[in-house]
Write an enzyme that holds these catalytic residues in place. Structure first.
Site, mmCIF file in Angstrom:
data_model
loop_
_atom_site.group_PDB
_atom_site.id
_atom_site.type_symbol
_atom_site.label_atom_id
_atom_site.label_comp_id
_atom_site.label_asym_id
_atom_site.label_seq_id
_atom_site.Cartn_x
_atom_site.Cartn_y
_atom_site.Cartn_z
ATOM 1 N N PRO A 2 0.889 -1.108 -0.097
ATOM 2 C CA PRO A 2 -0.183 0.071 0.086
ATOM 3 C C PRO A 2 0.892 1.379 -0.046
ATOM 4 O O PRO A 2 1.536 1.686 0.953
ATOM 5 C CB PRO A 2 -0.863 -0.058 1.360
ATOM 6 N N GLU A 3 0.958 2.222 -1.238
ATOM 7 C CA GLU A 3 1.440 3.196 -1.122
ATOM 8 C C GLU A 3 0.392 4.272 -1.627
ATOM 9 O O GLU A 3 -0.651 3.640 -1.805
ATOM 10 C CB GLU A 3 2.716 3.159 -2.190
ATOM 11 N N LYS A 51 -1.321 8.352 2.487
ATOM 12 C CA LYS A 51 -1.754 6.905 2.781
ATOM 13 C C LYS A 51 -2.686 7.072 3.665
ATOM 14 O O LYS A 51 -3.126 5.739 4.239
ATOM 15 C CB LYS A 51 -0.542 6.190 3.249
ATOM 16 N N ARG A 253 14.014 1.030 7.289
ATOM 17 C CA ARG A 253 13.511 0.257 5.969
ATOM 18 C C ARG A 253 14.551 -0.352 5.196
ATOM 19 O O ARG A 253 15.773 0.318 5.233
ATOM 20 C CB ARG A 253 12.644 1.268 5.083
#
Ligand SMILES: [Zn+2]
Length: 266
Positions: A2-3, A51, A253
């Site tokens: 999900p971006e 988002k 990340r």
């Protein structure tokens, strides 16, 4: 993953399924909203902001008739699905369901949603007001995104692109792909990026190209294994120069890059 484009698509699914509808029932499977009942409430619209998903509702007259927003965030694993009445809810396991919204024409089911909250629409800013310009928003403002990025010159461009306060909508996939296409090492400090405007404009174009479909591609190909240049391709040959793609941690990340096409210029 999900971006911003996935969240934009999800907002459109909910818009088509529920906009204008009066809800006939609701069921919240999260403690903070367990006693909330949206029966009789009307769905005004569904929108995305970066988002974040914003489902805007008007309360039933008996509940005051005011404007409210049901906020949710997909993070890495959340999803909304719309089903026809009577259709089996087959998208995800039932134990992941966090909310069910029923209307005469559709049932919307939210799976593994995060930050689920019902707030007055006038207070949406408390949840999304910190966000930078939304790459897929009607008010997308590349100059403001550049200004915000440039305000933190010592941050790495890899981390700055993910910081939703700079610009809203880029996740790890688009970050890695934008940096490859611009020939930028993820560790390049923002001050050393030669063309910030070109970088944010490319990010916007990549997300916009994937609006309206669930598959995400930055290469133009939708064939399995060919949808990215570097993301998810550790040790595979760079599509441009053949060098093995590398994967390393950057902040909290992982990042993927080609050491030859994206030399460290810091
Ligand atoms: Zn390369």
């Amino acid at each position: 993953m999900p971006e911003g484009d996935t969240v934009w698509n999800t907002a459109r699914v909910l818009q088509r399924a529920l906009a204008g509808a009066r809800l006939t029932g609701s069921e919240f499977r999260v403690p903070q909203l367990a006693s909330t009942d949206l029966a009789g409430w009307t769905v005004r619209e569904s929108a995305s902001r970066g988002k974040h998903l914003l489902l805007r509702l008007t309360a039933a007259p008996a509940a005051g008739g005011a404007d409210w927003t049901l906020h949710s965030h997909l993070r890495m694993d959340g999803a909304w699905r719309a089903y026809a009445p009577g259709e089996r809810w087959a998208a995800r396991p039932a134990h992941l369901i966090r909310v069910v919204l029923r209307s005469p024409g559709a049932v919307a089911v939210g799976y593994h949603l995060h930050e689920l909250a019902l707030i007055p629409t006038a207070e949406e800013g408390s949840l999304v007001g910190h966000l930078g310009p939304d790459l897929l928003g009607p008010d997308w403002d590349p100059d403001e995104a550049v200004r915000r990025l440039a305000a933190h010159p010592d941050e790495t461009i890899g981390e700055a692109l993910l910081d939703q306060r700079n610009l809203a909508g880029v996740g790890n996939l688009y970050k890695c792909e934008v940096l490859f296409l611009r020939g930028l090492s993820p560790w390049t400090p923002v001050r050393a990026v030669p063309d910030l405007a070109g970088t944010v404009t490319l990010a916007q174009r990549l997300l916009a190209a994937n609006r309206g479909r669930w598959a995400q591609s930055t290469t133009g190909s939708l064939h399995r294994g060919q949808t990215s240049y570097v993301y998810g391709r550790r040790a595979q040959p760079c599509r441009r120069c053949g060098t093995a793609i590398r994967k390393e941690e950057l902040g909290d990340r992982v990042t993927y890059w080609c050491p030859a096409c994206q030399p460290d210029r810091s």
